[in-house]
Scaffold this motif. Structure first.
Motif, PDB file in Angstrom:
ATOM      1  N   ILE A 192       0.771  -1.232  -0.004  1.00 52.42           N
ATOM      2  CA  ILE A 192       0.219  -0.143   0.111  1.00 52.42           C
ATOM      3  C   ILE A 192       1.040   1.183   0.021  1.00 52.42           C
ATOM      4  O   ILE A 192       0.658   2.331  -0.841  1.00 52.42           O
ATOM      5  CB  ILE A 192      -0.836  -0.069   1.186  1.00 52.42           C
ATOM      6  CG1 ILE A 192      -2.025  -1.115   0.965  1.00 52.42           C
ATOM      7  CG2 ILE A 192      -1.767   1.338   1.431  1.00 52.42           C
ATOM      8  CD1 ILE A 192      -2.859  -1.058   2.246  1.00 52.42           C
ATOM      9  N   TRP A 193       1.956   1.319   0.665  1.00 53.11           N
ATOM     10  CA  TRP A 193       2.768   2.582   0.855  1.00 53.11           C
ATOM     11  C   TRP A 193       3.673   2.612  -0.397  1.00 53.11           C
ATOM     12  O   TRP A 193       3.694   3.693  -0.817  1.00 53.11           O
ATOM     13  CB  TRP A 193       3.769   2.056   2.304  1.00 53.11           C
ATOM     14  CG  TRP A 193       3.177   2.601   3.420  1.00 53.11           C
ATOM     15  CD1 TRP A 193       2.749   1.776   4.293  1.00 53.11           C
ATOM     16  CD2 TRP A 193       2.640   3.854   3.789  1.00 53.11           C
ATOM     17  NE1 TRP A 193       2.236   2.483   5.462  1.00 53.11           N
ATOM     18  CE2 TRP A 193       1.968   3.706   4.926  1.00 53.11           C
ATOM     19  CE3 TRP A 193       2.521   5.229   3.255  1.00 53.11           C
ATOM     20  CZ2 TRP A 193       1.386   4.906   5.910  1.00 53.11           C
ATOM     21  CZ3 TRP A 193       1.969   6.218   3.898  1.00 53.11           C
ATOM     22  CH2 TRP A 193       1.444   6.010   5.303  1.00 53.11           C
ATOM     23  N   SER A 194       3.861   1.530  -1.216  1.00 47.70           N
ATOM     24  CA  SER A 194       4.621   1.539  -2.345  1.00 47.70           C
ATOM     25  C   SER A 194       3.616   2.177  -3.467  1.00 47.70           C
ATOM     26  O   SER A 194       4.313   2.997  -4.194  1.00 47.70           O
ATOM     27  CB  SER A 194       5.003   0.190  -2.809  1.00 47.70           C
ATOM     28  OG  SER A 194       6.020  -0.343  -1.968  1.00 47.70           O
ATOM     29  N   LEU A 195       2.261   1.671  -3.433  1.00 48.06           N
ATOM     30  CA  LEU A 195       1.361   2.293  -4.474  1.00 48.06           C
ATOM     31  C   LEU A 195       1.182   3.780  -4.202  1.00 48.06           C
ATOM     32  O   LEU A 195       1.037   4.574  -5.149  1.00 48.06           O
ATOM     33  CB  LEU A 195       0.167   1.548  -4.288  1.00 48.06           C
ATOM     34  CG  LEU A 195       0.114   0.093  -5.006  1.00 48.06           C
ATOM     35  CD1 LEU A 195      -1.176  -0.632  -4.593  1.00 48.06           C
ATOM     36  CD2 LEU A 195       0.548   0.023  -6.234  1.00 48.06           C
ATOM     37  N   ILE A 196       1.219   4.100  -2.843  1.00 45.96           N
ATOM     38  CA  ILE A 196       1.152   5.804  -2.524  1.00 45.96           C
ATOM     39  C   ILE A 196       2.049   6.410  -3.231  1.00 45.96           C
ATOM     40  O   ILE A 196       1.887   7.449  -3.727  1.00 45.96           O
ATOM     41  CB  ILE A 196       0.797   5.798  -1.220  1.00 45.96           C
ATOM     42  CG1 ILE A 196      -0.511   5.172  -0.468  1.00 45.96           C
ATOM     43  CG2 ILE A 196       0.858   7.323  -0.548  1.00 45.96           C
ATOM     44  CD1 ILE A 196      -0.695   5.330   1.029  1.00 45.96           C
TER      45      ILE A 196
ATOM     46  N   ALA B  33       4.178   5.661  -5.560  1.00 44.48           N
ATOM     47  CA  ALA B  33       4.268   5.580  -6.980  1.00 44.48           C
ATOM     48  C   ALA B  33       3.206   6.552  -7.539  1.00 44.48           C
ATOM     49  O   ALA B  33       3.386   7.423  -8.158  1.00 44.48           O
ATOM     50  CB  ALA B  33       3.851   4.243  -7.427  1.00 44.48           C
ATOM     51  N   VAL B  34       2.001   6.512  -6.956  1.00 42.44           N
ATOM     52  CA  VAL B  34       0.973   7.418  -7.369  1.00 42.44           C
ATOM     53  C   VAL B  34       1.461   8.991  -7.059  1.00 42.44           C
ATOM     54  O   VAL B  34       1.185  10.119  -8.061  1.00 42.44           O
ATOM     55  CB  VAL B  34      -0.398   7.249  -6.528  1.00 42.44           C
ATOM     56  CG1 VAL B  34      -1.536   8.401  -7.187  1.00 42.44           C
ATOM     57  CG2 VAL B  34      -1.134   5.665  -7.069  1.00 42.44           C
ATOM     58  N   GLY B  35       1.994   9.042  -6.076  1.00 37.59           N
ATOM     59  CA  GLY B  35       2.179  10.843  -5.838  1.00 37.59           C
ATOM     60  C   GLY B  35       3.393  10.930  -6.776  1.00 37.59           C
ATOM     61  O   GLY B  35       3.035  12.267  -7.345  1.00 37.59           O
ATOM     62  N   LEU B  36       4.655  10.149  -7.121  1.00 38.15           N
ATOM     63  CA  LEU B  36       5.501  10.607  -8.193  1.00 38.15           C
ATOM     64  C   LEU B  36       4.691  10.825  -9.647  1.00 38.15           C
ATOM     65  O   LEU B  36       5.305  11.530 -10.332  1.00 38.15           O
ATOM     66  CB  LEU B  36       6.413   9.592  -8.241  1.00 38.15           C
ATOM     67  CG  LEU B  36       7.260   9.622  -6.887  1.00 38.15           C
ATOM     68  CD1 LEU B  36       8.183   8.283  -7.176  1.00 38.15           C
ATOM     69  CD2 LEU B  36       8.155  10.748  -6.527  1.00 38.15           C
TER      70      LEU B  36
ATOM     71  N   ALA C 223       1.825  11.625 -10.120  1.00 40.13           N
ATOM     72  CA  ALA C 223       1.026  12.772  -9.886  1.00 40.13           C
ATOM     73  C   ALA C 223       2.012  14.232 -10.325  1.00 40.13           C
ATOM     74  O   ALA C 223       1.547  15.103 -11.090  1.00 40.13           O
ATOM     75  CB  ALA C 223       0.265  13.100  -8.827  1.00 40.13           C
ATOM     76  N   VAL C 224       2.911  14.216  -9.512  1.00 38.79           N
ATOM     77  CA  VAL C 224       4.009  15.193  -9.731  1.00 38.79           C
ATOM     78  C   VAL C 224       4.525  15.429 -11.159  1.00 38.79           C
ATOM     79  O   VAL C 224       4.862  16.411 -11.745  1.00 38.79           O
ATOM     80  CB  VAL C 224       5.105  15.061  -8.601  1.00 38.79           C
ATOM     81  CG1 VAL C 224       6.343  16.158  -8.948  1.00 38.79           C
ATOM     82  CG2 VAL C 224       4.582  15.401  -7.216  1.00 38.79           C
ATOM     83  N   ALA C 225       4.739  14.065 -11.852  1.00 42.13           N
ATOM     84  CA  ALA C 225       5.480  14.055 -13.038  1.00 42.13           C
ATOM     85  C   ALA C 225       4.438  14.580 -14.194  1.00 42.13           C
ATOM     86  O   ALA C 225       4.578  15.171 -15.062  1.00 42.13           O
ATOM     87  CB  ALA C 225       5.975  12.653 -13.236  1.00 42.13           C
ATOM     88  N   GLN C 226       3.005  14.128 -14.051  1.00 41.43           N
ATOM     89  CA  GLN C 226       2.274  14.375 -14.931  1.00 41.43           C
ATOM     90  C   GLN C 226       1.379  15.734 -14.662  1.00 41.43           C
ATOM     91  O   GLN C 226       0.635  16.257 -15.712  1.00 41.43           O
ATOM     92  CB  GLN C 226       1.208  13.384 -15.035  1.00 41.43           C
ATOM     93  CG  GLN C 226       1.550  11.968 -15.323  1.00 41.43           C
ATOM     94  CD  GLN C 226       1.925  11.991 -16.780  1.00 41.43           C
ATOM     95  OE1 GLN C 226       1.313  12.863 -17.883  1.00 41.43           O
ATOM     96  NE2 GLN C 226       2.939  10.998 -17.281  1.00 41.43           N
ATOM     97  N   GLY C 227       1.667  16.523 -13.632  1.00 40.80           N
ATOM     98  CA  GLY C 227       0.965  17.468 -13.162  1.00 40.80           C
ATOM     99  C   GLY C 227       1.309  18.815 -13.940  1.00 40.80           C
ATOM    100  O   GLY C 227       0.663  19.536 -14.425  1.00 40.80           O
ATOM    101  N   ARG C 228       2.572  18.691 -14.463  1.00 42.22           N
ATOM    102  CA  ARG C 228       3.218  20.009 -15.363  1.00 42.22           C
ATOM    103  C   ARG C 228       2.801  19.824 -16.676  1.00 42.22           C
ATOM    104  O   ARG C 228       2.599  20.889 -17.127  1.00 42.22           O
ATOM    105  CB  ARG C 228       4.685  19.851 -15.271  1.00 42.22           C
ATOM    106  CG  ARG C 228       5.281  19.985 -13.977  1.00 42.22           C
ATOM    107  CD  ARG C 228       6.903  19.696 -13.745  1.00 42.22           C
ATOM    108  NE  ARG C 228       7.134  18.430 -14.612  1.00 42.22           N
ATOM    109  CZ  ARG C 228       8.441  18.234 -15.008  1.00 42.22           C
ATOM    110  NH1 ARG C 228       9.490  19.105 -14.783  1.00 42.22           N
ATOM    111  NH2 ARG C 228       8.807  17.143 -15.433  1.00 42.22           N
ATOM    112  N   ARG C 229       2.016  18.553 -16.954  1.00 43.41           N
ATOM    113  CA  ARG C 229       1.510  18.339 -18.554  1.00 43.41           C
ATOM    114  C   ARG C 229       0.195  18.697 -18.700  1.00 43.41           C
ATOM    115  O   ARG C 229      -0.167  18.892 -19.681  1.00 43.41           O
ATOM    116  CB  ARG C 229       2.042  17.197 -19.017  1.00 43.41           C
ATOM    117  CG  ARG C 229       3.264  16.865 -18.965  1.00 43.41           C
ATOM    118  CD  ARG C 229       3.394  15.526 -19.189  1.00 43.41           C
ATOM    119  NE  ARG C 229       4.925  14.868 -19.157  1.00 43.41           N
ATOM    120  CZ  ARG C 229       5.371  13.578 -19.529  1.00 43.41           C
ATOM    121  NH1 ARG C 229       4.681  12.631 -19.866  1.00 43.41           N
ATOM    122  NH2 ARG C 229       6.492  13.082 -19.022  1.00 43.41           N
ATOM    123  N   LEU C 230      -0.622  19.309 -17.688  1.00 38.51           N
ATOM    124  CA  LEU C 230      -1.998  19.387 -17.798  1.00 38.51           C
ATOM    125  C   LEU C 230      -2.375  20.828 -18.296  1.00 38.51           C
ATOM    126  O   LEU C 230      -1.397  21.521 -18.001  1.00 38.51           O
ATOM    127  CB  LEU C 230      -2.647  19.322 -16.221  1.00 38.51           C
ATOM    128  CG  LEU C 230      -2.601  17.786 -15.550  1.00 38.51           C
ATOM    129  CD1 LEU C 230      -3.235  17.917 -14.218  1.00 38.51           C
ATOM    130  CD2 LEU C 230      -3.284  16.865 -16.714  1.00 38.51           C
TER     131      LEU C 230
END
Length: 374
Positions: free
Chosen positions: A248-252, A254-257, A259-266
């Motif tokens: 669960i912590w690994s998924l959290i 991974a999702v956070g990273l 989101a940070v990587a894709q957030g700049r492309r929105l």
């Protein structure tokens, strides 16, 4: 935080630092406001709830008088703290219909205070008592000799009305009864509205609530949030394998990273009309299924009657606080029907089976159409 030294990055930092600082301040203020002012979790008649339907204000008043109120959610917790000199308050009886659960509640020591009990519960928890008609909750005089009610005076009472086969203290027209089946004092109220935070300050509600609940120095406030069966439901933590935490912590992370990587492309937000149409009748259908699953024909009939009155009374030129006699008389004159039949339809006892419930709905619909068309 160190400021970047590269000229291009330094210019970007100067452009965005004000926005970032404002967002941080807004986030911090929002967290503080939510933590300090938001109502505590809890629904109707929840002793920890600070909303209009909770009873936290009553608990605080009782604590000032030296009465200790402990809220429990399960039978196991209730058995641990209930004693012969305590009071057990059943605040959400609609979750306690299971026969085995009722048997175990009946075995709890101490006196009982039943709030809005269903008709199916009375033979087990209040033998000799039966449910009568429903009437709107409004200010009523005690009209009895029960000390707790006489001291409180007028209070907001109504909802379910009860009757007894033997001697009893019957107050507020039957919305409150007290008697001693099996050697212990049992009190029944047809509505818990007078105990809630939103209504406690009106009339003599606070005095009546404190007199009834504060009769013992210790109170077990039994308010389950889900229907109780033979065994308490397993928690999510008990259902998950022991080795799943690291996943669960690994998924959290991974999702956070991601989101940070894709957030700049929105790009900019684009408003789009969702192609979804929700029928207004779905809420009513869902509530009807819940009533049917719980065999709560009394609650269903009460809801049908209340809705009919809400639509009919304004058409008669009466106020929402009009007395039942005035409403019945006005309808009888308006549609030319027998007043006794109209009273039985609007304020009679709960239907005994589904067929009578359907018949009641048809009679209510007929009265509403006749008032509307006349």
């Amino acid at each position: 935080m160190s400021v970047p030294t590269t000229p291009r990055i330094r210019d970007r930092w100067r452009t965005w630092r004000g926005t970032v600082g404002a967002l941080l301040l807004i986030t911090l203020a929002a967290v503080l406001m939510v933590g300090l002012t938001a109502p505590r979790p809890g629904g109707y008649l929840d002793a920890e709830g600070t909303g209009l339907g909770g009873t936290h204000a009553l608990v605080e008043l009782l604590a000032d008088q030296g009465v200790r109120v402990e809220q429990v959610r399960t039978l196991e917790e209730a058995r641990e703290i209930a004693t012969p000199d305590s009071l057990v308050v059943l605040a959400r009886p609609e979750y306690l219909i299971d026969g085995d659960v009722l048997d175990r509640i009946d075995d709890l020591p101490g006196d009982l205070l039943l709030i809005e009990p269903l008709d199916a519960m009375l033979p087990e928890l209040a033998p000799g008592a039966s449910m009568g008609s429903y009437e709107p909750v409004r200010s009523r005089a005690p009209e009895c000799g029960l000390r707790e009610a006489v001291q409180a005076g007028t209070a907001r009472m109504g909802g379910s009305f009860y009757q007894l086969t033997g001697p009893d203290a019957r107050c507020y027209g039957g919305a409150l009864i007290r008697y001693r089946p099996g050697g212990r004092t049992t009190t029944i109220v047809g509505s818990g509205d007078f105990m809630t935070n939103g209504k406690l300050a009106e009339d003599g509600n606070a005095a009546l609530a404190m007199n009834l609940v504060g009769a013992k120095p210790r109170v077990t406030w039994f308010a389950p949030r889900i229907p109780l069966g033979d065994e308490p439901p397993s928690t999510l933590e008990e259902l998950l394998p022991e080795q799943v935490d690291w996943l669960i912590w690994s998924l959290i992370v991974a999702v956070g990273l991601l989101a940070v990587a894709q957030g700049r492309r929105l790009g900019p937000v684009v408003a789009e009309k969702l192609p979804v149409v929700v029928r207004a009748a779905e809420t009513a259908e869902g509530r009807g299924r819940l009533y049917r699953a719980r065999r709560a024909r009394d609650r269903a009939a009460h809801a049908l009657r209340a809705a009919c009155l809400d639509r009919v009374v304004p058409r008669l030129g009466l106020s929402p606080a009009a007395e039942p006699d005035a409403i019945v008389a006005a309808i009888a004159v308006r549609v030319g029907q027998d007043a006794g039949q109209i009273r039985s339809t609007l304020y009679g006892p709960a239907p005994e089976d589904d067929a009578r419930l359907v018949a009641l709905a048809r009679r209510l619909d007929l009265i509403e159409r006749q008032v509307r068309d006349s």
